[in-house]
Design a protein around this motif. Structure first.
Motif, PDB file in Angstrom:
ATOM      1  N   LEU A   1       6.051 -17.761  -6.774  1.00 52.31           N
ATOM      2  CA  LEU A   1       7.128 -17.226  -5.938  1.00 52.31           C
ATOM      3  C   LEU A   1       8.321 -16.755  -6.761  1.00 52.31           C
ATOM      4  O   LEU A   1       9.391 -16.544  -6.224  1.00 52.31           O
ATOM      5  N   GLY A   2       8.137 -16.593  -8.057  1.00 56.86           N
ATOM      6  CA  GLY A   2       9.234 -16.241  -8.955  1.00 56.86           C
ATOM      7  C   GLY A   2       9.605 -14.771  -8.950  1.00 56.86           C
ATOM      8  O   GLY A   2       9.320 -14.025  -8.010  1.00 56.86           O
ATOM      9  N   ALA A   3      10.195 -14.352 -10.046  1.00 55.62           N
ATOM     10  CA  ALA A   3      10.755 -13.005 -10.182  1.00 55.62           C
ATOM     11  C   ALA A   3       9.712 -11.903 -10.136  1.00 55.62           C
ATOM     12  O   ALA A   3      10.047 -10.734  -9.924  1.00 55.62           O
ATOM     13  N   SER A   4       8.436 -12.235 -10.310  1.00 54.96           N
ATOM     14  CA  SER A   4       7.391 -11.206 -10.265  1.00 54.96           C
ATOM     15  C   SER A   4       7.159 -10.685  -8.842  1.00 54.96           C
ATOM     16  O   SER A   4       6.506  -9.664  -8.660  1.00 54.96           O
ATOM     17  N   ARG A   5       7.707 -11.367  -7.854  1.00 55.96           N
ATOM     18  CA  ARG A   5       7.509 -10.986  -6.451  1.00 55.96           C
ATOM     19  C   ARG A   5       8.711 -10.225  -5.908  1.00 55.96           C
ATOM     20  O   ARG A   5       9.858 -10.631  -6.092  1.00 55.96           O
ATOM     21  N   ALA A   6       8.429  -9.137  -5.212  1.00 52.54           N
ATOM     22  CA  ALA A   6       9.485  -8.426  -4.491  1.00 52.54           C
ATOM     23  C   ALA A   6       9.830  -9.259  -3.262  1.00 52.54           C
ATOM     24  O   ALA A   6       8.966  -9.914  -2.684  1.00 52.54           O
ATOM     25  N   ARG A   7      11.072  -9.239  -2.873  1.00 48.87           N
ATOM     26  CA  ARG A   7      11.530  -9.986  -1.704  1.00 48.87           C
ATOM     27  C   ARG A   7      12.359  -9.084  -0.817  1.00 48.87           C
ATOM     28  O   ARG A   7      12.919  -8.084  -1.264  1.00 48.87           O
TER      29      ARG A   7
ATOM     30  N   GLY B   1      -2.091  -8.151  -1.448  1.00 50.17           N
ATOM     31  CA  GLY B   1      -1.520  -9.496  -1.574  1.00 50.17           C
ATOM     32  C   GLY B   1      -0.030  -9.435  -1.322  1.00 50.17           C
ATOM     33  O   GLY B   1       0.436  -8.654  -0.494  1.00 50.17           O
ATOM     34  N   TRP B   2       0.748 -10.262  -2.027  1.00 59.50           N
ATOM     35  CA  TRP B   2       2.198 -10.214  -1.886  1.00 59.50           C
ATOM     36  C   TRP B   2       2.753  -9.178  -2.848  1.00 59.50           C
ATOM     37  O   TRP B   2       2.350  -9.097  -4.014  1.00 59.50           O
ATOM     38  N   ARG B   3       3.691  -8.384  -2.346  1.00 59.17           N
ATOM     39  CA  ARG B   3       4.238  -7.276  -3.132  1.00 59.17           C
ATOM     40  C   ARG B   3       4.774  -7.748  -4.472  1.00 59.17           C
ATOM     41  O   ARG B   3       5.468  -8.752  -4.569  1.00 59.17           O
ATOM     42  N   LEU B   4       4.461  -6.971  -5.482  1.00 61.44           N
ATOM     43  CA  LEU B   4       4.960  -7.225  -6.828  1.00 61.44           C
ATOM     44  C   LEU B   4       6.299  -6.535  -7.020  1.00 61.44           C
ATOM     45  O   LEU B   4       6.545  -5.454  -6.476  1.00 61.44           O
ATOM     46  N   ALA B   5       7.167  -7.142  -7.809  1.00 59.76           N
ATOM     47  CA  ALA B   5       8.485  -6.573  -8.085  1.00 59.76           C
ATOM     48  C   ALA B   5       8.395  -5.353  -8.979  1.00 59.76           C
ATOM     49  O   ALA B   5       9.193  -4.418  -8.846  1.00 59.76           O
ATOM     50  N   ASP B   6       7.434  -5.320  -9.883  1.00 62.28           N
ATOM     51  CA  ASP B   6       7.236  -4.186 -10.780  1.00 62.28           C
ATOM     52  C   ASP B   6       6.682  -3.013  -9.962  1.00 62.28           C
ATOM     53  O   ASP B   6       5.555  -3.065  -9.471  1.00 62.28           O
ATOM     54  N   THR B   7       7.468  -1.956  -9.814  1.00 60.89           N
ATOM     55  CA  THR B   7       7.102  -0.832  -8.958  1.00 60.89           C
ATOM     56  C   THR B   7       5.814  -0.148  -9.396  1.00 60.89           C
ATOM     57  O   THR B   7       4.965   0.172  -8.561  1.00 60.89           O
ATOM     58  N   ALA B   8       5.643   0.062 -10.690  1.00 63.79           N
ATOM     59  CA  ALA B   8       4.427   0.731 -11.177  1.00 63.79           C
ATOM     60  C   ALA B   8       3.194  -0.124 -10.893  1.00 63.79           C
ATOM     61  O   ALA B   8       2.160   0.394 -10.454  1.00 63.79           O
ATOM     62  N   GLU B   9       3.295  -1.423 -11.122  1.00 62.79           N
ATOM     63  CA  GLU B   9       2.169  -2.321 -10.854  1.00 62.79           C
ATOM     64  C   GLU B   9       1.889  -2.397  -9.347  1.00 62.79           C
ATOM     65  O   GLU B   9       0.738  -2.420  -8.918  1.00 62.79           O
ATOM     66  N   HIS B  10       2.941  -2.425  -8.554  1.00 66.53           N
ATOM     67  CA  HIS B  10       2.784  -2.416  -7.087  1.00 66.53           C
ATOM     68  C   HIS B  10       2.017  -1.164  -6.647  1.00 66.53           C
ATOM     69  O   HIS B  10       1.042  -1.256  -5.902  1.00 66.53           O
ATOM     70  N   GLU B  11       2.430  -0.007  -7.120  1.00 70.43           N
ATOM     71  CA  GLU B  11       1.782   1.251  -6.738  1.00 70.43           C
ATOM     72  C   GLU B  11       0.320   1.290  -7.193  1.00 70.43           C
ATOM     73  O   GLU B  11      -0.557   1.756  -6.463  1.00 70.43           O
ATOM     74  N   ALA B  12       0.058   0.781  -8.397  1.00 71.82           N
ATOM     75  CA  ALA B  12      -1.320   0.775  -8.912  1.00 71.82           C
ATOM     76  C   ALA B  12      -2.214  -0.127  -8.063  1.00 71.82           C
ATOM     77  O   ALA B  12      -3.335   0.244  -7.703  1.00 71.82           O
ATOM     78  N   ARG B  13      -1.736  -1.313  -7.731  1.00 73.46           N
ATOM     79  CA  ARG B  13      -2.547  -2.218  -6.901  1.00 73.46           C
ATOM     80  C   ARG B  13      -2.712  -1.690  -5.487  1.00 73.46           C
ATOM     81  O   ARG B  13      -3.790  -1.828  -4.903  1.00 73.46           O
TER      82      ARG B  13
END
Length: 148
Positions: A95-101, A116-128
């Motif tokens: 639940l740390g900083a890697s997650r967008a909130r 899954g749960w959204r990632l904070a890293d935008t590029a990684e979020h878009e790729a997944r």
């Protein structure tokens, strides 16, 4: 269709989840389960104190539920599939900083996505998101069961 009320009641009985037989920083509690208007909300608190609220769609909403990997026959099966998905999310990136909130009414929510749960890293979020597609890793099991 599985009733929202049965799902909420099943989820309320969960309590502590463990990632190993011994206590771990990744163990978590599910508390403050609330249901209504086609959604369920609950709080996840990991042993190290990090917490987040989660809001998910219930079957009555008619919306996609990405944690389902097969058509559930009852509320307990629905919740078990949700818990498998939640375990994967908590036990991998927590639940740390890697997650967008998103903040709402003084609460901090993790955001459910098809992967899954959204990632904070935008590029990684878009790729997944592109990899999982609009219906996630398992597809829309309700539509598949009903032949849509």
């Amino acid at each position: 269709m599985i009733s929202d009320e049965d799902i909420v009641a099943s989820l309320q009985s969960v309590g502590m989840r463990r990632c190993t037989p011994e206590p771990s920083p990744l163990d978590y509690d599910i508390t403050d389960v609330r249901g209504g208007n086609g959604t369920v909300e609950f709080v996840i608190t990991v042993r190290d104190g990090l917490r987040a609220r989660v809001r998910l769609d219930l079957p009555s909403s008619g919306k996609f539920q990405p944690w389902l990997y097969e058509y559930p026959d009852n509320a307990d099966e629905w919740v078990q599939q949700l818990l498998t998905w939640t375990d994967e999310e908590v036990f991998t990136l927590g639940l740390g900083a890697s997650r967008a909130r998103k903040a709402e009414d003084g609460e901090s929510f993790v955001i459910a996505e098809p992967y899954g749960w959204r990632l904070a890293d935008t590029a990684e979020h878009e790729a997944r998101l592109a990899s999982a597609g609009p219906f996630g890793w398992h597809g829309n099991v309700y539509a598949e069961k009903e032949g849509h």
